[in-house]
Each structure stands twice: as C-alpha cells, then as structure tokens.
Design a protein around this motif. Structure first.
Motif, PDB file in Angstrom:
ATOM      1  N   SER A  49      -6.976  -2.275  12.256  1.00  0.00           N
ATOM      2  CA  SER A  49      -6.699  -3.380  13.465  1.00  0.00           C
ATOM      3  C   SER A  49      -6.635  -2.439  14.671  1.00  0.00           C
ATOM      4  CB  SER A  49      -5.209  -3.934  13.094  1.00  0.00           C
ATOM      5  OG  SER A  49      -4.294  -2.780  12.752  1.00  0.00           O
ATOM      6  N   GLY A  82     -17.033 -12.310  -5.772  1.00  0.00           N
ATOM      7  CA  GLY A  82     -16.654 -10.899  -6.350  1.00  0.00           C
ATOM      8  C   GLY A  82     -15.026 -10.944  -6.871  1.00  0.00           C
ATOM      9  N   LYS A  88      -8.740  -9.786   6.077  1.00  0.00           N
ATOM     10  CA  LYS A  88      -7.997 -11.271   6.361  1.00  0.00           C
ATOM     11  C   LYS A  88      -8.406 -11.509   7.791  1.00  0.00           C
ATOM     12  CE  LYS A  88      -4.498  -9.162   3.865  1.00  0.00           C
ATOM     13  NZ  LYS A  88      -3.064  -8.768   3.757  1.00  0.00           N
ATOM     14  N   LEU A 115     -14.621  -3.525   7.177  1.00  0.00           N
ATOM     15  CA  LEU A 115     -13.700  -4.008   8.027  1.00  0.00           C
ATOM     16  C   LEU A 115     -12.516  -4.388   7.451  1.00  0.00           C
ATOM     17  CD1 LEU A 115     -13.566  -5.041  11.284  1.00  0.00           C
ATOM     18  CD2 LEU A 115     -13.645  -7.168  10.493  1.00  0.00           C
ATOM     19  N   GLY A 116     -11.626  -3.480   7.561  1.00  0.00           N
ATOM     20  CA  GLY A 116     -10.205  -3.601   6.976  1.00  0.00           C
ATOM     21  C   GLY A 116     -10.162  -2.088   6.407  1.00  0.00           C
ATOM     22  N   ALA A 117      -8.908  -1.601   6.277  1.00  0.00           N
ATOM     23  CA  ALA A 117      -8.757  -0.262   5.634  1.00  0.00           C
ATOM     24  C   ALA A 117      -7.417  -0.194   4.735  1.00  0.00           C
ATOM     25  CB  ALA A 117      -8.796   1.015   6.689  1.00  0.00           C
ATOM     26  N   GLY A 118      -7.127  -1.455   3.961  1.00  0.00           N
ATOM     27  CA  GLY A 118      -5.895  -1.448   3.009  1.00  0.00           C
ATOM     28  C   GLY A 118      -6.462  -1.061   1.653  1.00  0.00           C
ATOM     29  N   SER A 119      -5.763  -1.578   0.793  1.00  0.00           N
ATOM     30  CA  SER A 119      -6.027  -1.006  -0.646  1.00  0.00           C
ATOM     31  C   SER A 119      -7.354  -1.494  -1.234  1.00  0.00           C
ATOM     32  CB  SER A 119      -4.843  -1.543  -1.607  1.00  0.00           C
ATOM     33  OG  SER A 119      -4.539  -3.003  -1.455  1.00  0.00           O
ATOM     34  N   VAL A 160     -15.499  -4.350  -9.307  1.00  0.00           N
ATOM     35  CA  VAL A 160     -16.092  -5.715  -9.141  1.00  0.00           C
ATOM     36  C   VAL A 160     -16.979  -5.792  -7.796  1.00  0.00           C
ATOM     37  CG1 VAL A 160     -14.760  -7.058  -7.612  1.00  0.00           C
ATOM     38  CG2 VAL A 160     -15.969  -8.244  -9.523  1.00  0.00           C
ATOM     39  N   ILE A 187     -13.055   0.380   9.562  1.00  0.00           N
ATOM     40  CA  ILE A 187     -12.189  -0.257  10.848  1.00  0.00           C
ATOM     41  C   ILE A 187     -11.003  -0.767  10.376  1.00  0.00           C
ATOM     42  CG2 ILE A 187     -12.822  -1.722  12.743  1.00  0.00           C
ATOM     43  CD1 ILE A 187     -15.613  -1.477  12.183  1.00  0.00           C
ATOM     44  N   ALA A 193     -10.102  -2.103   0.718  1.00  0.00           N
ATOM     45  CA  ALA A 193     -11.133  -1.175   1.150  1.00  0.00           C
ATOM     46  C   ALA A 193     -11.292   0.076   0.547  1.00  0.00           C
ATOM     47  CB  ALA A 193     -10.764  -1.053   2.618  1.00  0.00           C
ATOM     48  N   ASN A 217       0.656  -1.205  -0.115  1.00  0.00           N
ATOM     49  CA  ASN A 217       0.020   0.046   0.030  1.00  0.00           C
ATOM     50  C   ASN A 217       0.786   1.313  -0.109  1.00  0.00           C
ATOM     51  OD1 ASN A 217      -2.351  -1.390   0.159  1.00  0.00           O
ATOM     52  ND2 ASN A 217      -2.392  -1.356   2.178  1.00  0.00           N
ATOM     53  N   ASN A 274      -9.824 -13.393   1.112  1.00  0.00           N
ATOM     54  CA  ASN A 274      -9.274 -14.608   0.625  1.00  0.00           C
ATOM     55  C   ASN A 274      -8.140 -15.110   1.329  1.00  0.00           C
ATOM     56  OD1 ASN A 274     -10.972 -14.218  -1.859  1.00  0.00           O
ATOM     57  ND2 ASN A 274      -9.491 -12.440  -2.222  1.00  0.00           N
ATOM     58  N   THR A 285     -10.574  -4.237  -7.862  1.00  0.00           N
ATOM     59  CA  THR A 285     -11.523  -4.644  -6.767  1.00  0.00           C
ATOM     60  C   THR A 285     -12.788  -3.720  -6.646  1.00  0.00           C
ATOM     61  OG1 THR A 285      -9.397  -5.396  -5.624  1.00  0.00           O
ATOM     62  CG2 THR A 285     -11.256  -5.325  -4.237  1.00  0.00           C
TER      63      THR A 285
END
Ligand code: NAD
Length: 429
Positions: free
Chosen positions: A211, A327, A257, A175-179, A151, A209, A181, A124, A284, A148
């Motif tokens: 970690s 997806g 994850k 839930l998760g704020a990476g690439s 889709v 949200i 999200a 990221n 995944n 992502t």
C-alpha cells in the motif's frame, strides 16, 4: 479451545472420541477470508477445508478434526452480540497468545503424533512466526502461505508451457505483499533453486508493491518481518505503472484486494516488453480481481496467459472462446495432505509443495492450454489429488522422512487409502 481453559487443553483434546485423526485444521478466527476477525465464528473455515479434504482427497471424515482456538476477538460487533459464543475479551497478544497456541498444538501432537496440522486464516503477524516455529518440529503447514504458493506456482509452470519461457528467467512483480504474495514468491524461489539459481539470485527476480509503493530498504518505514527478504535496495517508487516501466516484468501477480489495479495503462505497458504477458489477478472474491479476463485479452490483443483467484465465465475474443483458470488452493492442499498422511511423513517440506505444483502443472492437458487454461478441470480432482499425493510420498521417501515403508505400487496404495463416498444398499431378507 477457550483461552480461559489454559492448563486443561490436554484434557479437552483427550475427550475427543476418535482415536484415529489424520488431519486437523486450526484457526484462531482472526482473518477469515475477506471478512476479517470472526472470533469463534471462524470455525466454519476449518470445517469447510476438512470437507474439501474428504471430497477431493478421500480423507476419512471421522479422521478429521476442525479446531478454533478462542483467544478473544477485537470485533466490537461480536463482543456486543448476545448470541456470540466465544470469550468476550479483546484478543490476547504477545507471549500470552503464543503460550495458548503452543499448549493446544502440543496437546494435539501428543495425542495424534502422526496427524497433519493445517494452520488456516491467521493474521500475518502470527501466521509466519507460527509456521516457522513448528514446521521443522511436526507435520504441519500453512495453507494461506504454502498452499497458495503451490497453486500459483503450478499455474506459472503451466503458463511456461505456453510461453516456452524458463522459470529462472522470469521477472515477477507482485501487487500486494501479504501472506499470499510471500507464500507464492517463496514457492517460486524454491522452483528457481531447483532450476539452478541460488536463493539470493532467485529473490532478485521479484519486485513487491504494497500500500506504500515498491517495497525497498530505502523508503524509511519499518518493514514487516515477512517482507524483509524481498525488500529491494533501490530508490522508492510509488505506483505500479512506474515499476512496470522500469522492471519490464514477464509475470504480474495481483494479491492486493485492489479491484481494477491492473488497468489498461499497466497492462499495455507490460505488453510492450513481452510477447505473452502472464497475468494472475488472484484477489478474491471476483469483485476484487485486479483485472478481468476480458480486459486482459483485449489490452494484449489476445496474447496473454491469465488466471484468477475467483471463477469467471468463459470469454469470447475475436471469435475464439477462452476459459481461463482459477488458482484455487483446493487443487493442492488436499493432495499434499493425503500424501503426507499416507506415507506418514514427519514434516512438510517446500520440496513437497514444489513437486505438487509440478505434478499439477503436468496434468494440464494440451487442449486446456489451447483454451488458455493453466489448471486442469476440477471434476478430475480426486485423480489429481492421488497423483499429487504420490509425488509428495516420493519426496518423503527420498528425503527419509516417512514412517511408512514404500509399497511397490504407490499410486494403487494411495488410492486404496482414499475414502469412497459410496452408499451400500442392503436388501432386507
Ligand atoms: P493480506 O491482507 O495478507 O495482504 C494484502 C496485501 O495487499 C498487503 O501487503 C497490503 O499492503 C497490500 N495492499 C493493500 N492496498 C494496496 C494497494 N493500494 N496497492 C498495493 N498493495 C496494497 O492478504 P493475503 O492473504 O495476502 O490475500 C490477498 C488476496 O489474495 C486476497 O484477496 C485473497 O483472497 C487472495 N488469495 C487468493 C488465493 C488463490 O487464488 N488461490 C489464495 C490466497 C489468497
């Protein structure tokens, strides 16, 4: 492309024997799937993605180019492996890193100015700056972010056909704020803007949200650049359940994850406030999914629209069979790439991904929706890709960013450009 060859990338690129290249997929091997830093062994991903371009969208195999830029690796195991093929030093960072990437990108763009460059599996801290650096200058996109996003947006638009909701009225928790999200959120924002909201109004409909809990401007840590636009100015909250209780979301998206994070309490709490919750557990592989389709159906008494990132077998609930959708990015990126290369677009815009998502959502049949599926059958992928390509071309023509003249029958034209994997049998005379 080894970092030690800096200054010579143009020569290396010029050695490639094919004069016609349509799609280049490039990685630095730093974040390959869930496997992390694989250094040059990450080359399997560009090769795999290009195989999907060929199979799903008919890009000519000889016009594809997989690239791994070798900036070293921080994977100790690989550094000690005598069979490892890459350079044996820690990853380059800062200006040194960006100079190497820039020399490669410029060399490739100079030789094939109309080729599409897809950035793939960059961490990221580099993925967002690289996309922002090149997206207005040349034909490129980042699949982990925009593919992502496209889709997931398609799945949500199809879900709206079931819930009869409006995109710009949704309240969405990630839930998760990476690439993944941020990519999904940016794409939904683009959709909400099309439906009349301003960017600021649209962003207010999201709660992220990570970690450390709800992403806010008040929680006292330094937020990563890509999270800042979605940080809320409210008091910090620690758990997903707390946030669900206060926000009362209509859509819950898992890209964390964290298997099992959408537990019974969370899902039942969400259902209290909405007739048909939309739950996308996209992490995944299957074992990392935030909840399974069986759980989602049971905890909502069968009133849910569910999609996953990895495949699940159809499930039975109260005598009815549901085959929930997956997806998968391969619904979107091959068609976007086909469209962009057919009309020779000069850049990839968010509207192209938005139109691709809308096209994909409209291709979901009523029968699919009845079974709970928000994506069409993958066996029709070449047809799907050709329609997505047409919609992408239409955007390029309307925005005045296509080199190629618009043909009368665009669908026929797109299809005529697709590689057909057909063996011709010759009879010996
Ligand atoms: P990433 O590493 O960029 O982001 C992961 C995020 O999860 C980070 O923001 C991290 O802070 C957060 N996180 C970690 N532990 C957490 C916890 N306990 N609670 C809440 N958040 C937590 O990864 P990514 O590229 O954004 O991908 C995330 C997941 O989405 C992966 O499993 C990936 O395979 C999946 N994905 C699915 C699709 C798809 O379905 N089409 C596409 C892309 C990614």
């Amino acid at each position: 492309m080894p970092a030690s060859a800096k200054g010579n990338f143009k020569k290396i690129i010029n050695n490639w024997p094919e004069d016609k290249v349509d799609v280049i997929v490039v990685t630095d091997g730093s974040r390959i799937l869930g496997l992390g830093d694989l250094g040059t062994s990450g080359i399997g991903i560009p090769i795999g993605k290009l195989a999907l371009y060929v199979a799903c969208a008919g890009i000519y195999p000889s016009r594809t180019l997989p690239v791994v830029i070798d900036v070293g690796t921080d994977n100790e195991k690989l550094l000690k492996d005598h069979l490892y093929l890459g350079e044996r030093h820690p990853r380059l960072t800062g200006e040194e890193y960006y100079d190497i990437i820039d020399e490669c990108v410029v060399a490739a763009h100079e030789r094939w100015p109309k080729a599409l460059i897809q950035f793939e599996d960059f961490t990221n801290d580099h993925a967002f700056p690289l996309l922002n650096k090149y997206r207005e200058k040349l034909l490129c996109f980042n699949d982990d972010i925009q593919g992502t996003g496209g889709v997931a947006l398609a799945g949500i638009l199809a879900a709206m056909r079931i819930t009869k909701g409006k995109l710009n009225e949704q309240k969405i928790i990630f839930l998760g704020a990476g690439s993944a999200a941020v990519g999904i959120a940016d794409m939904i924002v683009a959709g909400m803007i099309e439906e009349g909201l301003s960017k600021q109004e649209a962003r207010k409909r999201f709660w992220f949200i990570d970690s450390k809990g709800l992403v806010t401007t008040t929680r006292g840590d330094k937020l990563a650049e890509h999270k800042i636009a979605y940080a809320r100015n409210e008091k910090p909250q620690k758990t997903l359940l707390e946030v669900v209780k206060t926000v009362k979301p209509t859509i819950l998206i898992g890209v964390s994850k964290q298997p099992g994070a959408f537990n019974e309490k969370v899902v039942r709490e969400m259902k209290k406030h909405v007739d048909i919750p939309i739950i996308f557990a996209l992490s995944n592989p299957t074992s990392k999914s935030e909840c399974t389709p069986t759980q989602a159906y049971e905890w909502t008494d069968g009133n849910v629209v569910y999609a996953s990132g990895s495949p699940f077998d159809p499930i039975k609930y109260k005598g009815k069979t549901y085959s929930t959708g997956q997806g998968n990015n391969m619904y979107i990126f091959p068609g976007v790439g086909l469209g962009a290369t057919v009309c020779k677009a000069t850049k990839i815009t968010d509207s192209m991904f938005y139109t691709a998502a809308k096209t994909l959502a409209n291709l979901v049949s009523k029968e699919d929706l009845k079974k709970g599926r928000v994506y069409p059958d993958l066996k029709d992928i070449r047809e799907i890709s050709s329609h997505i390509a047409v919609s992408v071309c239409e955007i390029a023509y309307s925005e005045g960013i296509a080199w190629e003249k618009r043909p009368d029958n665009l669908l026929e034209f797109v299809k005529s450009k697709m590689f057909q994997p057909v063996y011709l049998l010759y009879k010996a005379v």
